[in-house]
Design an enzyme around this catalytic site. Structure first.
Site, PDB file in Angstrom:
ATOM      1  N   GLN A  43      35.248  20.989 -47.616  1.00  0.00           N
ATOM      2  CA  GLN A  43      34.286  20.911 -46.530  1.00  0.00           C
ATOM      3  C   GLN A  43      35.037  20.581 -45.243  1.00  0.00           C
ATOM      4  OE1 GLN A  43      31.345  21.886 -46.777  1.00  0.00           O
ATOM      5  NE2 GLN A  43      30.617  21.571 -48.871  1.00  0.00           N
ATOM      6  N   ALA A  44      34.366  20.731 -44.112  1.00  0.00           N
ATOM      7  CA  ALA A  44      35.033  20.435 -42.848  1.00  0.00           C
ATOM      8  C   ALA A  44      35.600  19.016 -42.847  1.00  0.00           C
ATOM      9  CB  ALA A  44      34.056  20.618 -41.694  1.00  0.00           C
ATOM     10  N   GLU A  45      34.841  18.054 -43.389  1.00  0.00           N
ATOM     11  CA  GLU A  45      35.332  16.682 -43.506  1.00  0.00           C
ATOM     12  C   GLU A  45      34.866  16.042 -44.799  1.00  0.00           C
ATOM     13  OE1 GLU A  45      36.932  16.749 -39.527  1.00  0.00           O
ATOM     14  OE2 GLU A  45      34.978  17.456 -40.184  1.00  0.00           O
ATOM     15  N   THR A  46      35.750  15.197 -45.329  1.00  0.00           N
ATOM     16  CA  THR A  46      35.382  14.229 -46.359  1.00  0.00           C
ATOM     17  C   THR A  46      35.571  12.851 -45.760  1.00  0.00           C
ATOM     18  OG1 THR A  46      36.002  15.691 -48.192  1.00  0.00           O
ATOM     19  CG2 THR A  46      35.903  13.341 -48.661  1.00  0.00           C
ATOM     20  N   HIS A  74      29.879  14.273 -37.304  1.00  0.00           N
ATOM     21  CA  HIS A  74      28.915  14.603 -38.355  1.00  0.00           C
ATOM     22  C   HIS A  74      29.190  13.833 -39.635  1.00  0.00           C
ATOM     23  CE1 HIS A  74      31.843  17.419 -40.204  1.00  0.00           C
ATOM     24  NE2 HIS A  74      31.039  17.445 -41.239  1.00  0.00           N
TER      25      HIS A  74
END
Length: 269
Positions: A43-46, A74
């Site tokens: 994902q874009a961020e964890t 986010h």
């Protein structure tokens, strides 16, 4: 160990920007382990959380599939949502200690409000290669943490189809390389003030669906443009996108939005 996938800046599933949030640790795992899990999640961020002596205060770190980053809106919203909505933490507001300083997230009647540092962008010259990489000529370019390419209208923002490889090398006077916002005033018939998109190949994300850190730049820019503190944005990532409201207060910007949990999973690690 549990993990949640949360759609942030969204009022319904499969909108906004997904982030994975791992349940809080008592001590930080190794950076290599966190990076490996972020790559696995893709994902874009964890987001990774660290408990402190204060039950309403946590350490917070963010990893894209390729690197640790200094600021992510986010995944901060997603982290607060997990703590308050999934883990049942009783707190009016949460404080997260991060590489960008303390970030505060409060509950509101309509969702969440985040208190972030404002990043008002300055006017700058057109960086070499930007027009070719975007495939469109901006009417104005600004620089903050990211480059901001102001386009002629909302249709131009929606139509952008950049050369991602070329964009990844462009920095100009921005703080980070290969991270570019495109934006314009919304159509008069729209229910928001501004539409925007964010391309971030410099940190391993071709295009991000809904980006809090980008609106730390856009909030002050359009507060000045429109002559009022509160501005409504729609990030128009094709097929998803997100809704973000900003309120600029001096050197801070309030980011408002909603969040929805779409997956609860258990890590066998």
């Amino acid at each position: 160990m549990r993990q949640w996938t949360v759609d942030a800046f969204a009022a319904a599933p499969f909108r906004g920007n997904p982030a994975c949030v791992v349940e809080p640790f008592d001590q930080w795992p190794s950076a290599d382990w966190m990076q490996a899990l972020a790559k696995e999640n893709n994902q874009a961020e964890t987001a990774f959380l660290l408990r402190t002596a204060d039950p309403a205060r946590f350490g917070l770190r963010w990893f894209t599939p390729g690197m640790e980053v200094d600021l992510c809106g986010h995944a901060t919203l997603a982290s607060a949502h997990v703590l308050l909505a999934e883990l049942g933490l009783e707190a009016r507001a949460l404080t997260f200690d991060t590489r960008s300083g303390p970030l505060i997230v409060s509950r509101t009647s309509g969702g969440y409000e985040m208190d972030f540092p404002a990043d008002p962008p300055r006017r700058t010259t057109m960086p070499a290669g930007l027009v070719e990489a975007l495939g469109v000529t901006p009417v104005e370019v600004r620089a903050g943490r990211y480059l901001v390419a102001v386009l002629a209208d909302a249709a131009a923002v929606r139509a952008v189809s950049p050369d991602i490889r070329a964009l990844s090398a462009i920095r100009g006077e921005a703080g980070e390389t290969g991270q570019v916002i495109v934006c314009a005033l919304a159509d008069a018939t729209d229910d928001v003030d501004v539409v925007d998109r964010f391309f971030a190949p410099g940190c391993g994300v071709d295009e991000d669906p809904a980006t809090g850190s980008a609106h730390c730049i856009l909030g002050p820019l359009y507060a000045d443009t429109l002559g009022r503190a509160t501005v409504r944005f729609r990030q128009v990532f094709p097929g998803r996108g997100g809704e973000i409201e900003t309120e600029t207060r001096g050197d801070r910007v309030l980011l408002r939005g909603q969040a929805v949990t779409v997956i609860e999973s258990r890590l066998r690690l």
